[in-house]
Design a protein around this motif. Structure first.
Motif, PDB file in Angstrom:
ATOM      1  N   PHE A  96       1.255   6.551   1.665  1.00 18.72           N
ATOM      2  CA  PHE A  96       1.489   5.421   0.781  1.00 18.72           C
ATOM      3  C   PHE A  96       1.565   5.788  -0.700  1.00 18.72           C
ATOM      4  O   PHE A  96       2.504   5.382  -1.388  1.00 18.72           O
ATOM      5  CB  PHE A  96       0.442   4.323   0.985  1.00 18.72           C
ATOM      6  CG  PHE A  96       0.593   3.212  -0.015  1.00 18.72           C
ATOM      7  CD1 PHE A  96       1.681   2.358   0.030  1.00 18.72           C
ATOM      8  CD2 PHE A  96      -0.333   3.049  -1.036  1.00 18.72           C
ATOM      9  CE1 PHE A  96       1.852   1.360  -0.909  1.00 18.72           C
ATOM     10  CE2 PHE A  96      -0.178   2.048  -1.975  1.00 18.72           C
ATOM     11  CZ  PHE A  96       0.917   1.197  -1.911  1.00 18.72           C
ATOM     12  N   ASP A  97       0.600   6.515  -1.221  1.00 19.15           N
ATOM     13  CA  ASP A  97       0.596   6.807  -2.663  1.00 19.15           C
ATOM     14  C   ASP A  97       1.864   7.549  -3.083  1.00 19.15           C
ATOM     15  O   ASP A  97       2.458   7.238  -4.120  1.00 19.15           O
ATOM     16  CB  ASP A  97      -0.649   7.602  -3.055  1.00 19.15           C
ATOM     17  CG  ASP A  97      -1.930   6.778  -2.947  1.00 19.15           C
ATOM     18  OD1 ASP A  97      -1.852   5.529  -3.051  1.00 19.15           O
ATOM     19  OD2 ASP A  97      -2.998   7.369  -2.742  1.00 19.15           O
ATOM     20  N   GLU A 137       1.257  -6.213  -5.079  1.00 15.55           N
ATOM     21  CA  GLU A 137       0.603  -5.119  -4.356  1.00 15.55           C
ATOM     22  C   GLU A 137      -0.642  -5.624  -3.653  1.00 15.55           C
ATOM     23  O   GLU A 137      -1.301  -6.537  -4.136  1.00 15.55           O
ATOM     24  CB  GLU A 137       0.172  -4.007  -5.320  1.00 15.55           C
ATOM     25  CG  GLU A 137       1.275  -3.120  -5.795  1.00 15.55           C
ATOM     26  CD  GLU A 137       0.747  -1.910  -6.542  1.00 15.55           C
ATOM     27  OE1 GLU A 137       0.548  -0.866  -5.893  1.00 15.55           O
ATOM     28  OE2 GLU A 137       0.536  -2.029  -7.760  1.00 15.55           O
ATOM     29  N   HIS A 138      -0.912  -4.995  -2.529  1.00 14.35           N
ATOM     30  CA  HIS A 138      -2.149  -5.181  -1.782  1.00 14.35           C
ATOM     31  C   HIS A 138      -2.576  -3.783  -1.353  1.00 14.35           C
ATOM     32  O   HIS A 138      -1.768  -2.844  -1.399  1.00 14.35           O
ATOM     33  CB  HIS A 138      -1.929  -6.078  -0.562  1.00 14.35           C
ATOM     34  CG  HIS A 138      -1.408  -7.437  -0.894  1.00 14.35           C
ATOM     35  ND1 HIS A 138      -2.178  -8.407  -1.499  1.00 14.35           N
ATOM     36  CD2 HIS A 138      -0.181  -7.986  -0.720  1.00 14.35           C
ATOM     37  CE1 HIS A 138      -1.460  -9.489  -1.669  1.00 14.35           C
ATOM     38  NE2 HIS A 138      -0.242  -9.272  -1.212  1.00 14.35           N
ATOM     39  N   PRO A 139      -3.796  -3.580  -0.901  1.00 16.90           N
ATOM     40  CA  PRO A 139      -4.196  -2.241  -0.462  1.00 16.90           C
ATOM     41  C   PRO A 139      -3.229  -1.680   0.595  1.00 16.90           C
ATOM     42  O   PRO A 139      -2.967  -2.324   1.609  1.00 16.90           O
ATOM     43  CB  PRO A 139      -5.596  -2.459   0.127  1.00 16.90           C
ATOM     44  CG  PRO A 139      -6.125  -3.651  -0.621  1.00 16.90           C
ATOM     45  CD  PRO A 139      -4.915  -4.538  -0.814  1.00 16.90           C
ATOM     46  N   GLY A 140      -2.634  -0.533   0.292  1.00 19.23           N
ATOM     47  CA  GLY A 140      -1.745   0.146   1.223  1.00 19.23           C
ATOM     48  C   GLY A 140      -0.335  -0.391   1.312  1.00 19.23           C
ATOM     49  O   GLY A 140       0.445   0.040   2.166  1.00 19.23           O
ATOM     50  N   VAL A 186       7.051  -1.461   0.947  1.00 18.12           N
ATOM     51  CA  VAL A 186       6.745  -0.162   1.546  1.00 18.12           C
ATOM     52  C   VAL A 186       5.230  -0.096   1.705  1.00 18.12           C
ATOM     53  O   VAL A 186       4.490  -0.473   0.796  1.00 18.12           O
ATOM     54  CB  VAL A 186       7.301   1.014   0.708  1.00 18.12           C
ATOM     55  CG1 VAL A 186       6.673   1.083  -0.671  1.00 18.12           C
ATOM     56  CG2 VAL A 186       7.159   2.326   1.436  1.00 18.12           C
ATOM     57  N   GLY A 187       4.816   0.322   2.896  1.00 16.02           N
ATOM     58  CA  GLY A 187       3.375   0.351   3.107  1.00 16.02           C
ATOM     59  C   GLY A 187       2.968   0.938   4.439  1.00 16.02           C
ATOM     60  O   GLY A 187       3.791   1.260   5.294  1.00 16.02           O
ATOM     61  N   SER A 212      10.852  -4.406   5.085  1.00 16.74           N
ATOM     62  CA  SER A 212       9.673  -3.546   4.976  1.00 16.74           C
ATOM     63  C   SER A 212       9.921  -2.213   5.666  1.00 16.74           C
ATOM     64  O   SER A 212      10.519  -2.180   6.741  1.00 16.74           O
ATOM     65  CB  SER A 212       8.465  -4.201   5.659  1.00 16.74           C
ATOM     66  OG  SER A 212       8.160  -5.427   5.075  1.00 16.74           O
ATOM     67  N   LEU A 213       9.468  -1.132   5.049  1.00 15.35           N
ATOM     68  CA  LEU A 213       9.487   0.194   5.668  1.00 15.35           C
ATOM     69  C   LEU A 213       8.070   0.722   5.702  1.00 15.35           C
ATOM     70  O   LEU A 213       7.330   0.595   4.729  1.00 15.35           O
ATOM     71  CB  LEU A 213      10.358   1.178   4.872  1.00 15.35           C
ATOM     72  CG  LEU A 213      11.853   0.965   4.902  1.00 15.35           C
ATOM     73  CD1 LEU A 213      12.551   2.039   4.065  1.00 15.35           C
ATOM     74  CD2 LEU A 213      12.407   0.969   6.319  1.00 15.35           C
TER      75      LEU A 213
END
Length: 140
Positions: free
Chosen positions: A19-20, A40-43, A56-57, A13-14
């Motif tokens: 985020f977008d 995917e989850h929020p963020g 990535v998040g 994970s980074l």
């Protein structure tokens, strides 16, 4: 049920502070390697070919994401051409060159890679390991 995944790593994970933009960057940069968003989850978004291997998040603790000095993530490429395409796509998506595609003989003659800094400054790479050459050289 057995898992046929040959990797020793479950996932990496980074963190990102944008985020977008990071999601859009990785969609473009990883496409030449056959990667897509798996989950995917929020963020947060998880990329892979079959499994969610690269995330990535936004940091889970809500604090600012920071870059790790000496840390980088390398993605497996199936050919030198995929490494080249990754580099081109990542630069076109807003990443910065941190090592053009080419052999890295300091890592062994079969090693071919390219380095990029993503939008947050994380160092990422695509690597092709020529297994046939490695066998000829007694490295595999």
């Amino acid at each position: 049920m057995a898992n046929d995944n040959p990797s020793i790593i479950s996932h990496v994970s980074l963190g990102t502070n944008q985020f977008d933009k990071a999601r859009a960057f990785y969609l473009k940069a990883l496409a030449p390697l056959g990667c897509k968003i798996i989950m995917e989850h929020p963020g947060v978004a998880a990329f892979g070919k079959q499994f969610p291997e690269f995330w990535v998040g936004e940091p889970h603790d809500g604090k600012k994401a920071e870059i790790g000095n000496g840390t980088h993530v390398s993605f497996a490429a199936g050919s030198k051409a995929e490494v080249d395409a990754f580099h081109k796509a990542a630069v076109a998506a807003g990443g910065s060159d941190d090592g053009k595609p080419g052999p890295r003989e300091e890592y062994g003659e079969p090693y071919y890679g390219a380095f990029i800094r993503d939008l947050d400054g994380h160092k990422i790479e695509a690597t092709f390991w020529d297994e046939e050459l490695a066998k000829k050289l007694g490295m595999g």
